[in-house]
Design an enzyme around this catalytic site. Structure first.
Site, mmCIF file in Angstrom:
data_model
loop_
_atom_site.group_PDB
_atom_site.id
_atom_site.type_symbol
_atom_site.label_atom_id
_atom_site.label_comp_id
_atom_site.label_asym_id
_atom_site.label_seq_id
_atom_site.Cartn_x
_atom_site.Cartn_y
_atom_site.Cartn_z
ATOM 1 N N ARG A 129 58.620 51.747 10.344
ATOM 2 C CA ARG A 129 58.441 52.637 11.505
ATOM 3 C C ARG A 129 57.191 53.203 11.685
ATOM 4 O O ARG A 129 56.687 53.660 10.739
ATOM 5 C CB ARG A 129 59.606 53.579 11.104
ATOM 6 C CG ARG A 129 60.004 54.510 12.789
ATOM 7 C CD ARG A 129 60.722 55.523 12.401
ATOM 8 N NE ARG A 129 61.570 55.931 13.439
ATOM 9 C CZ ARG A 129 62.181 57.131 13.628
ATOM 10 N NH1 ARG A 129 62.156 58.091 12.804
ATOM 11 N NH2 ARG A 129 62.751 57.430 14.943
ATOM 12 N N ARG A 135 54.909 65.866 17.208
ATOM 13 C CA ARG A 135 55.653 67.110 16.494
ATOM 14 C C ARG A 135 56.119 66.577 15.441
ATOM 15 O O ARG A 135 56.585 67.393 14.421
ATOM 16 C CB ARG A 135 56.805 67.717 17.558
ATOM 17 C CG ARG A 135 57.741 66.885 17.677
ATOM 18 C CD ARG A 135 58.851 67.295 18.981
ATOM 19 N NE ARG A 135 59.621 66.427 19.407
ATOM 20 C CZ ARG A 135 60.578 65.618 18.667
ATOM 21 N NH1 ARG A 135 60.730 66.003 17.406
ATOM 22 N NH2 ARG A 135 61.171 64.899 19.044
ATOM 23 N N TYR A 162 58.313 54.508 17.711
ATOM 24 C CA TYR A 162 58.886 55.761 18.143
ATOM 25 C C TYR A 162 57.641 56.645 19.075
ATOM 26 O O TYR A 162 56.639 56.834 18.260
ATOM 27 C CB TYR A 162 59.441 56.695 17.235
ATOM 28 C CG TYR A 162 60.422 57.676 17.626
ATOM 29 C CD1 TYR A 162 60.711 57.802 19.044
ATOM 30 C CD2 TYR A 162 60.712 58.863 16.988
ATOM 31 C CE1 TYR A 162 61.471 58.788 19.560
ATOM 32 C CE2 TYR A 162 61.435 60.087 17.423
ATOM 33 C CZ TYR A 162 61.748 59.984 19.013
ATOM 34 O OH TYR A 162 62.618 61.084 19.203
ATOM 35 N N HIS A 186 64.878 54.525 21.077
ATOM 36 C CA HIS A 186 65.683 55.622 22.342
ATOM 37 C C HIS A 186 64.864 55.212 23.732
ATOM 38 O O HIS A 186 64.187 55.934 24.458
ATOM 39 C CB HIS A 186 65.130 56.926 21.809
ATOM 40 C CG HIS A 186 65.587 57.004 20.512
ATOM 41 N ND1 HIS A 186 66.570 56.788 19.656
ATOM 42 C CD2 HIS A 186 65.162 57.979 19.681
ATOM 43 C CE1 HIS A 186 66.481 57.058 18.653
ATOM 44 N NE2 HIS A 186 65.548 58.093 18.287
ATOM 45 N N ASP A 256 72.281 57.851 15.757
ATOM 46 C CA ASP A 256 71.174 58.808 15.483
ATOM 47 C C ASP A 256 71.716 59.715 14.762
ATOM 48 O O ASP A 256 70.869 60.887 14.332
ATOM 49 C CB ASP A 256 70.362 59.338 16.737
ATOM 50 C CG ASP A 256 69.138 60.204 16.168
ATOM 51 O OD1 ASP A 256 68.466 59.385 15.361
ATOM 52 O OD2 ASP A 256 68.846 61.237 16.990
ATOM 53 N N ASN A 261 66.361 67.578 14.434
ATOM 54 C CA ASN A 261 65.874 68.250 15.437
ATOM 55 C C ASN A 261 66.749 68.465 16.752
ATOM 56 O O ASN A 261 65.868 69.002 17.783
ATOM 57 C CB ASN A 261 64.465 67.687 16.028
ATOM 58 C CG ASN A 261 63.414 67.664 14.795
ATOM 59 O OD1 ASN A 261 63.440 68.612 14.283
ATOM 60 N ND2 ASN A 261 62.771 66.732 14.466
#
Ligand code: 0GY
Length: 301
Positions: A129, A135, A162, A186, A256, A261
């Site tokens: 990944r 963040r 991502y 996503h 997920d 978060n």
């Protein structure tokens, strides 16, 4: 909790995962794969990384297996969570205890040896990944990612990326230069307040259309939605449906869980499963999304 004097106090405002998701009314096809989920620790056994941006609650392999069985999935793809950095041992521990029913996506750095890569492959890792969400991580430089990409290509692994939609224009050329299959997490986090046929999402659809090595997860309506759970995340449906209908052989779906978060609310995983027919309205599309595609990408050998 503590490990060798370290304590892991979860980040303030961190929400625990849903303790009692409903049994889905949508019956998953035989052999369905939850192709995006994580484990967290447990911190006492698998300490969180010093450079992490958050400290989660624990979410163990047995809790993941229980959720899999409750929802009606057969298999899991466990994606390394950023709170574990490049120490893949919690994720690998899932693979080693799943009787072949789990595959993994790792986070690695360039200093990994060929032997360590082989060991990850043996355990069931099939991808790495690359995370560009500021963040969550301090992103590695492009040249380092390129070198990692070329090393993992020889293992026939893929790259999971991502990022958030506003960053796609500046990352586009780097992404299309990658030499492997590339799976977008996503749907590239679309801004669903913008039109599905607007410029921003068109760029994502173009990325998918012009690059046949690109796949997308149609996951995380709870994260992407602005309307929220009271509106059943309906604002995400046109985006997910466009991706599934245009690229039926290159889409994946995942819970997920345990939903890192999520600050506003915690989704009910059973209700997330119940949304699948809105994204993939026919039995044929559901079979590809939930079984054929993930099996081809993760269990071809
Ligand atoms: C996700 C999304 C997030 C976090 C992580 O590894 C992670 O920490 O993936 C997020 O915060 O958006 O895919 O689970």
């Amino acid at each position: 909790m503590s490990v060798a004097g370290q304590t892991f106090t979860k980040t303030a405002d961190w929400l625990d995962w849903h303790p009692a998701p409903v049994k889905p009314t949508f019956a998953l096809p035989e052999g369905a794969v939850d192709a995006h989920c994580h484990v967290f620790g447990p911190g006492e056994e698998f300490p969180f990384a010093p450079q992490r941006k958050y400290t989660p609650c624990d979410a163990s392999k047995q809790q993941l297996f229980d959720l899999r069985d409750h929802l009606g999935f057969s298999r899991n793809v466990v994606v390394q969570a950023t709170c574990h950095g490049a120490d893949n041992s919690a994720m690998v521990d899932v693979l080693n205890n799943a009787q072949g029913l789990a595959r993994g996506v790792a986070t690695i750095t360039e200093d990994i040896s060929d032997e360590e890569l082989q060991a990850l492959h043996q355990a069931g890792v099939r991808g790495v990944r690359f995370n560009f969400v500021k963040r969550l991580v301090d992103a590695l430089p492009f040249d380092s990612l390129e070198r990692i990409a070329h090393r993992i290509k020889s293992l026939d692994w893929h790259i999971v990326i991502y990022f958030e939609s506003q960053d796609l224009p500046e990352l586009y050329d780097f992404f299309t230069s990658l030499p492997t299959t590339v799976v977008v997490d996503h749907m590239g986090r679309p801004d669903v307040t913008k039109p599905v046929d607007g410029e921003e999402f068109k760029l994502f659809l173009k990325l998918m259309a012009e690059n046949e090595n690109f796949w997308s997860k149609v996951s995380c309506p709870e994260r992407i939605s602005v309307a929220g759970p009271s509106k059943q995340y309906q604002d995400v449906v046109p985006f997910a449906r466009a991706v599934v209908e245009n690229f039926p052989d290159r889409v994946l779906w995942g819970t997920d869980w345990p939903h890192p978060n999520m600050k506003s609310h915690m989704p009910d995983d059973g209700e997330l499963v119940n949304m699948i027919p809105l994204f993939a309205p026919t039995a044929e599309l559901q079979q590809k999304l939930l079984v054929d595609n993930p099996m081809r990408l993760y269990w071809s050998e």
